[in-house]
Design a protein around this motif. Structure first.
Motif, PDB file in Angstrom:
ATOM      1  N   GLU A   1       0.835  -1.204   0.000  1.00 30.60           N
ATOM      2  CA  GLU A   1       0.000   0.000   0.000  1.00 30.60           C
ATOM      3  C   GLU A   1       0.868   1.252   0.000  1.00 30.60           C
ATOM      4  O   GLU A   1       0.521   2.261  -0.633  1.00 30.60           O
ATOM      5  CB  GLU A   1      -0.928  -0.014   1.209  1.00 30.60           C
ATOM      6  N   GLU A   2       2.013   1.185   0.680  1.00 29.60           N
ATOM      7  CA  GLU A   2       2.893   2.347   0.738  1.00 29.60           C
ATOM      8  C   GLU A   2       3.403   2.701  -0.654  1.00 29.60           C
ATOM      9  O   GLU A   2       3.473   3.894  -1.031  1.00 29.60           O
ATOM     10  CB  GLU A   2       4.080   2.060   1.668  1.00 29.60           C
TER      11      GLU A   2
ATOM     12  N   GLN B   1       0.579   4.409  -2.529  1.00 29.83           N
ATOM     13  CA  GLN B   1       0.406   5.804  -2.115  1.00 29.83           C
ATOM     14  C   GLN B   1       1.484   6.685  -2.730  1.00 29.83           C
ATOM     15  O   GLN B   1       1.210   7.832  -3.135  1.00 29.83           O
ATOM     16  CB  GLN B   1       0.440   5.909  -0.580  1.00 29.83           C
TER      17      GLN B   1
ATOM     18  N   ILE C   1       0.585   7.410  -6.300  1.00 28.42           N
ATOM     19  CA  ILE C   1      -0.514   8.367  -6.372  1.00 28.42           C
ATOM     20  C   ILE C   1       0.010   9.786  -6.162  1.00 28.42           C
ATOM     21  O   ILE C   1      -0.415  10.740  -6.835  1.00 28.42           O
ATOM     22  CB  ILE C   1      -1.593   8.018  -5.339  1.00 28.42           C
TER      23      ILE C   1
ATOM     24  N   ALA D   1      -7.903   5.646  -5.180  1.00 29.62           N
ATOM     25  CA  ALA D   1      -7.097   5.360  -4.000  1.00 29.62           C
ATOM     26  C   ALA D   1      -6.538   3.949  -4.167  1.00 29.62           C
ATOM     27  O   ALA D   1      -6.957   3.207  -5.058  1.00 29.62           O
ATOM     28  CB  ALA D   1      -7.959   5.467  -2.752  1.00 29.62           C
ATOM     29  N   PRO D   2      -5.558   3.544  -3.342  1.00 27.71           N
ATOM     30  CA  PRO D   2      -5.036   2.173  -3.459  1.00 27.71           C
ATOM     31  C   PRO D   2      -6.151   1.128  -3.322  1.00 27.71           C
ATOM     32  O   PRO D   2      -6.995   1.225  -2.434  1.00 27.71           O
ATOM     33  CB  PRO D   2      -4.038   2.083  -2.301  1.00 27.71           C
TER      34      PRO D   2
ATOM     35  N   VAL E   1      -3.247   0.903  -8.405  1.00 26.99           N
ATOM     36  CA  VAL E   1      -3.619   2.296  -8.621  1.00 26.99           C
ATOM     37  C   VAL E   1      -4.277   2.329  -9.995  1.00 26.99           C
ATOM     38  O   VAL E   1      -3.682   1.920 -10.990  1.00 26.99           O
ATOM     39  CB  VAL E   1      -2.395   3.232  -8.589  1.00 26.99           C
TER      40      VAL E   1
END
Length: 279
Positions: A145-146, A149, A152, A206-207, A216
């Motif tokens: 997830e990092e 982000q 994004i 968002a993820p 993404v």
């Protein structure tokens, strides 16, 4: 059979007996092997069993080649029949059973499909459908997830989505800029699909987590696709109706048959025990 017919295509192997064309019937004897007659009917039946590419051979090649093959088979079969055991006898019974079952199902399945049945099936599947929304999206697949982000954030600063997909995506669409092409509802995994459907054209998600990792997603475009016309899906509908007809026939005939299954426990491993078939 295939190698044999390919060779026969180069030269005829057997001369035909002289018979007036108007006297020829399925019972016309073309050869006799140790007293067993091989008829024109046997050859005709054998032609029907050939793969399509061999049915395209010239008729004289097929006639000569298949007759010679039947002669050879009868020679071999007459010898083998004198030494048939339990295994071979049961195999023949299975072959006969399978042949007759396939013949019946072929008759059921290949019977003509009426225009009325075809239209009714089309109406049932497509009659109530309005335009179908199609979606065109791209994604960047990442492990965490990092990482999603971070991608994004780069996109928000003006980074090019396709270039980031080529550089960062671990999915097979990465080299193609993450392009997934056009798809409709039900073609993607639910969580991914839900994220796409919630986006406006040009918007980045968002993820999104799926079993493949973190995505993404950007929605590139949408369009409305009218349901296909009857002619476009005619072959598909006919196949479905034929399969349904075959399934119905199997269920109906099985239900009408007297089937008895004795209550006996059999160790499944015995199906590989060839010793049970030894004479």
């Amino acid at each position: 059979m295939k190698k044999y017919l390919a060779g026969v295509a180069l030269s005829a192997l057997l001369a035909m007996p002289a018979t007036a064309q108007e006297d020829v019937t399925a019972a016309t004897v073309l050869a006799t092997v140790n007293g067993t007659e091989i008829t024109l009917g046997h050859v005709i039946a054998m032609v029907q069993m050939l793969p399509p590419q061999y049915q395209e051979l010239p008729d004289n090649v097929l006639l000569d080649g298949l007759l010679e093959q039947l002669v050879q088979q009868e020679v071999l079969a007459s010898v083998a029949e004198g030494d048939i055991g339990t295994r071979e006898r049961l195999g023949l019974e299975n072959e006969r059973r399978a042949f007759l079952a396939a013949m019946l199902l072929d008759e059921v399945g290949m019977a003509p499909v009426s225009d009325e049945d075809l239209q009714a099936e089309y109406d049932a599947q497509y009659g109530s459908l309005g335009p179908i929304t199609e979606y065109n999206a791209s994604h960047i697949l990442l492990e965490t997830e990092e990482e999603a982000q971070a991608v994004i954030a780069e996109l928000a600063e003006g980074a090019d989505f396709a270039e980031l997909a080529q550089e960062r995506s671990i999915g097979p669409s990465g080299p193609n800029g993450g392009q997934l092409g056009w798809f409709t509802a039900g073609m993607m995994v639910p969580d991914f699909e839900a994220a796409v459907f919630a986006l406006e054209v040009g918007e980045v998600s968002a993820p999104v987590q799926t079993q493949f990792g973190w995505h993404v997603v950007v929605l590139n475009d949408t369009r409305e696709q009218e349901p296909p016309g009857l002619d476009q899906v005619r072959a598909e509908l006919e196949d479905g109706l034929r399969r349904a007809r075959v399934d119905a026939a199997i269920q109906e005939l099985t239900a009408a048959a007297t089937v008895e299954r004795p209550e006996i426990q059999v160790d499944p491993s015995v199906i590989r025990n060839l010793d049970l078939l030894a004479d």
